[in-house]
Design an enzyme around this catalytic site. Structure first.
Site, short mmCIF file in Angstrom:
data_model
loop_
_atom_site.label_atom_id
_atom_site.label_comp_id
_atom_site.label_asym_id
_atom_site.label_seq_id
_atom_site.Cartn_x
_atom_site.Cartn_y
_atom_site.Cartn_z
N ASP A 554 0.77 -1.15 0.12
CA ASP A 554 -0.10 0.05 0.00
C ASP A 554 0.91 1.28 -0.14
O ASP A 554 1.76 1.31 0.57
CB ASP A 554 -0.78 -0.08 1.15
CG ASP A 554 -1.87 1.14 1.36
OD1 ASP A 554 -2.55 1.26 0.60
OD2 ASP A 554 -1.80 2.05 1.94
N GLU A 579 1.54 -0.29 -4.91
CA GLU A 579 0.61 0.76 -5.55
C GLU A 579 1.13 2.23 -5.47
O GLU A 579 1.29 3.02 -4.50
CB GLU A 579 -0.56 0.96 -4.47
CG GLU A 579 -1.69 1.95 -4.64
CD GLU A 579 -2.36 2.29 -3.48
OE1 GLU A 579 -3.69 2.81 -3.80
OE2 GLU A 579 -1.85 2.38 -2.38
N ASP A 662 -10.56 1.29 -4.08
CA ASP A 662 -10.64 2.58 -4.11
C ASP A 662 -11.61 3.23 -5.29
O ASP A 662 -12.36 4.25 -5.00
CB ASP A 662 -9.17 3.07 -4.10
CG ASP A 662 -8.32 2.85 -2.87
OD1 ASP A 662 -9.06 3.14 -1.45
OD2 ASP A 662 -7.26 2.75 -2.74
#
Length: 775
Positions: A554, A579, A662
């Site tokens: 992340d 990410e 998201d």
């Protein structure tokens, strides 16, 4: 980001100049300009062998740099344009210069002075380190960045990250004359131990970093190169080859210059055999194909050797990513070398054809289907098809692990090889992205035991499992004396030394951040040895205790990719993806056609990890949005006729997707154009890279169409390095052929694949997309 261009004048005819292919800024560890010379500044981690017979003259029209060094003693002088956006009542771009000067302080040349100057306003900091050289088998093998010796550090310098130093640039006495505003200078004894100074610039007020086209500045120190850093292969046959095979020389030297010298010498005989193959092919040209070669030479060298060298560069990165674990990954190294040799053979065959052929990264099918017994590169087998196994609302039932358990068989039958599970730790936010006690795996998704059972179940049906790990930030358990939440509890009882010093909200006592801050929680300082050790131990514990096969990382924009490399080498995941998310390029609210800068930033991060992880191809997602929404399918081919995302530059590290928790689900931060989802899946499931499918789309009315595309991908053995030939990219239609066995069309326009020697059979179709298979 700085923009620089070097000009070199060689005292040799062009046919004899020993320069490498100079590509654009798209490549990992890019060879933007490589020349064999003594005092030099080079890009990134490239090491330069010295070829005494070629002495370039640097053209450097620069402003005067204040120095005690006389003009006669200057051994290097260069200026690099610097662009910076400033906001007053409106935004405007300010242009300036960064100047570098190296000179001898005394007549004997025993002391050197290095000066770096910047003529833009601001609070500038030089982030720098040195390169040391060690004698290994008569070769000078350089470590990339190390802290300079204490006596070399100017006053006010601060050690950072364990390998570098940050020194504030001082305002120059010449500032009033408008020549130089800020300068850094250091004097030191010239010696054999220091070969180069590496640096980047940081503007402290804005936190902006400035490099040379995305890579480090590197100033080679002339004395070191003059005193024997002589690296060149023993074999001299390159020098007698004709000019049209100069690209092969470049390829050979590129392999050598990557630094894996022991591996290079170990396999010299194999590569020599390939070299002999080229000599034989060139003889064919001289005998019968000379006209074809001359006609197409420029086209071939510009287009195809570009692709081949890019592919081999990526594979060499694969080799170097294994360097720390040579014994464990010997089989992987052998496999990668065979890939390199196959690509080299493809490059040679280009000269035997009179019509162009689109060359991409290619991997022998047998090698991809048989990965090494113990994978430690984090890049999988190349045939992964990823399922995101949750959405933004999955935590609400409190028993998500139990709900997903019975779907394991179905996901396996659909053809998925890997599933990505939500963050497993205790978290302040129920979704899991504000972790607190990392060792507490009782979350809103279920208990630790339920998680272990779920992982075991996926393994039983042949699916590997990725854990979603948040390494950038961590929420504290306790307040300090000032009422700030920066004291951690649980098993990892860190204090405020674990928090970066430039996080404005949490009074950290660590070093400055190596990336962007996440403002909702304390940003962890990965430069601290105790932090890195604890995180490595935690990842290894998750692998052993839970059974995770790899990681989804992340918010990796928040910390340096080099730390990710360390974590992956320690935990040895089968597959890992980061990410790295930031904005694409827009002008007046319209997306720009050229998104090279955006995908370059993602590739730079992958390169920082030494290629040990992939990254989500945000560039491809963004371009698909605009292309499909505005019926501008021409956007799906870049200026060189290749896919315009990370997919087009480093497909083996591109994880393609159209939606996630998201962007879609109930959050909907960046939702894919409604009704066009299957066009997106037709694109990513037929193209190279590693496709990821969102949970909400799998268990919806799209399931049958998605399943059919996955079955085709698996049957045709499309993998992360498959070859793409874009056959049409017009306003209303995009079409491509993959590995000469699958053809795809998206968009409302008309298209039929050319018949030629193949017979194309329509395999799948839906709203504005069709997919064919060659019979």
């Amino acid at each position: 980001m700085s923009l620089a261009r070097w000009e070199l004048l060689f005292h040799r005819p062009p046919r004899e100049s020993h320069t490498f292919f100079s590509g654009d800024r798209r490549r990992p560890k890019l060879l933007r300009l490589i020349s064999f010379h003594n005092p030099a500044i080079s890009v990134g981690n490239i090491r330069q062998p010295r070829v005494p017979s070629i002495l370039p003259v640097l053209r450097a029209g620069i402003s005067e740099i204040p120095s005690a060094v006389s003009d006669a003693d200057v051994v290097f002088l260069e200026t690099f344009p610097l662009k910076r956006t400033r906001t007053v009542s409106f935004s405007r771009q300010v242009e300036g210069k960064v100047s570098v000067k190296v000179g001898r302080v005394d007549e004997e040349g025993s002391r050197l002075q290095v000066i770096v100057c910047c003529n833009l306003e601001g609070k500038w900091i030089l982030h720098w380190g040195v390169t040391y050289c060690d004698d290994v088998s008569s070769l000078k093998i350089c470590s990339e960045w190390d802290q300079p010796p204490p006596e070399m550090r100017p006053p006010g310098s601060i050690a950072i990250k364990g390998y570098a130093v940050e020194t504030p640039m001082k305002r120059s006495l010449f500032a009033a004359e408008g020549k130089v505003l800020h300068e850094f200078h250091v004097e030191f004894e010239s010696c054999k131990t220091i070969a180069a100074i590496n640096f980047v610039l940081k503007e402290e007020e804005k936190g902006a970093w400035f490099q040379h086209k995305g890579s480090d500045f590197k100033v080679q120190l002339v004395n070191q190169l003059q005193q024997g850093a002589h690296i060149e292969p023993k074999k001299k046959s390159f020098n007698i080859w004709p000019a049209k095979s100069r690209w092969l020389r470049q390829l050979w030297f590129f392999l050598f210059r990557q630094g894996n010298y022991s591996f290079y010498h170990q396999r010299r005989k194999d590569l020599t055999a390939v070299e002999e193959q080229v000599l034989s092919i060139e003889q064919e040209f001289r005998d019968g194909n000379q006209q074809i070669v001359e006609t197409h030479q420029d086209c071939y060298q510009a287009s195809y050797t570009d692709d081949i060298i890019l592919a081999i560069r990526n594979l060499v990165t694969d080799i170097t990513s294994e360097r720390c674990k040579t014994e464990k990954c010997k089989e992987a190294q052998e496999s990668i070398l065979r890939e390199i040799e196959k690509l080299a053979a493809q490059a040679y065959s280009i000269f035997r054809r009179s019509t162009p052929a689109f060359i991409e990264e290619s991997v022998p099918e047998a090698e991809l289907s048989k990965p090494s017994k113990k994978s430690c590169s984090g890049t999988g087998s190349g045939y992964e098809i990823l399922c995101q196994g949750f959405n933004w609302e999955s935590h609400k039932s409190g028993r998500w692990y139990g709900e997903l358990m019975p779907k394991a068989d179905e996901l396996a039958s659909l053809g998925f090889t890997t599933v990505w599970l939500p963050p497993p730790t205790e978290s302040v936010s129920p979704e899991g992205y504000m972790p607190k006690d990392l060792y507490n795996l009782n979350s809103r998704y279920g208990s630790m035991e339920e998680l272990k059972d779920l992982v075991k179940r996926f393994h039983e049906v042949g699916i590997k499992v990725l854990g979603d790990v948040v390494l950038n930030h961590r929420c504290a358990h306790y307040q300090n004396a000032n009422g700030i939440w920066n004291i951690f509890g649980g098993r990892l009882t860190w204090d405020d030394r674990a928090i970066v010093a430039d996080d404005p909200h949490f009074q950290g006592r660590g070093n400055k951040s190596s990336g962007d801050n996440f403002h909702a929680a304390p940003n962890i300082d990965h430069s601290q040895e105790f932090v890195r050790k604890d995180l490595k131990d935690w990842l290894c514990w998750l692998r052993k205790e839970v059974g995770f096969d790899g990681w989804r990382l992340d918010f990796v924009r928040g910390f340096w990719g080099g730390y990710v490399k360390d974590y992956l080498l320690a935990s040895e995941p089968y597959f890992a993806v980061g990410e790295y998310w930031d904005s694409l390029s827009y002008e007046y609210g319209e997306m720009e056609y050229n998104q090279d800068a955006h995908r370059q930033r993602i590739i730079d991060w992958i390169n920082d990890t030494n290629g040990t992880a992939g990254a989500f191809d945000v560039t491809t997602k963004g371009i698909l949005h605009t292309a499909l929404e505005k019926c501008e399918y021409w956007r799906l081919s870049d200026e060189k006729g290749k896919p315009p995302g990370v997919l087009g530059w480093w497909p083996s590290r591109a994880v393609t997707f159209i939606e996630n928790h998201d962007t879609g689900s109930t959050q909907g931060h960046w939702r894919f154009p409604s009704g066009k989802e299957m066009q997106g899946y037709a694109y990513i499931l037929t193209h190279p890279g590693t496709p990821a499918v969102f949970y909400d789309h799998i268990f919806s009315h799209y399931q049958q169409e998605i399943s059919k595309l996955i079955s085709l991908r698996r049957r045709c053995k499309i993998h992360c390095r498959s070859m793409v030939k874009i056959t049409r990219a017009k306003r209303d239609v995009y079409a491509a052929e993959i590995d000469d066995i699958v053809a795809v069309q998206i968009g409302p326009g008309n298209y039929e694949p050319s018949s030629g020697t193949k017979k194309w059979i329509l395999f799948a179709e839906g709203k504005d997309y069709r997919v064919w298979e060659a019979s």
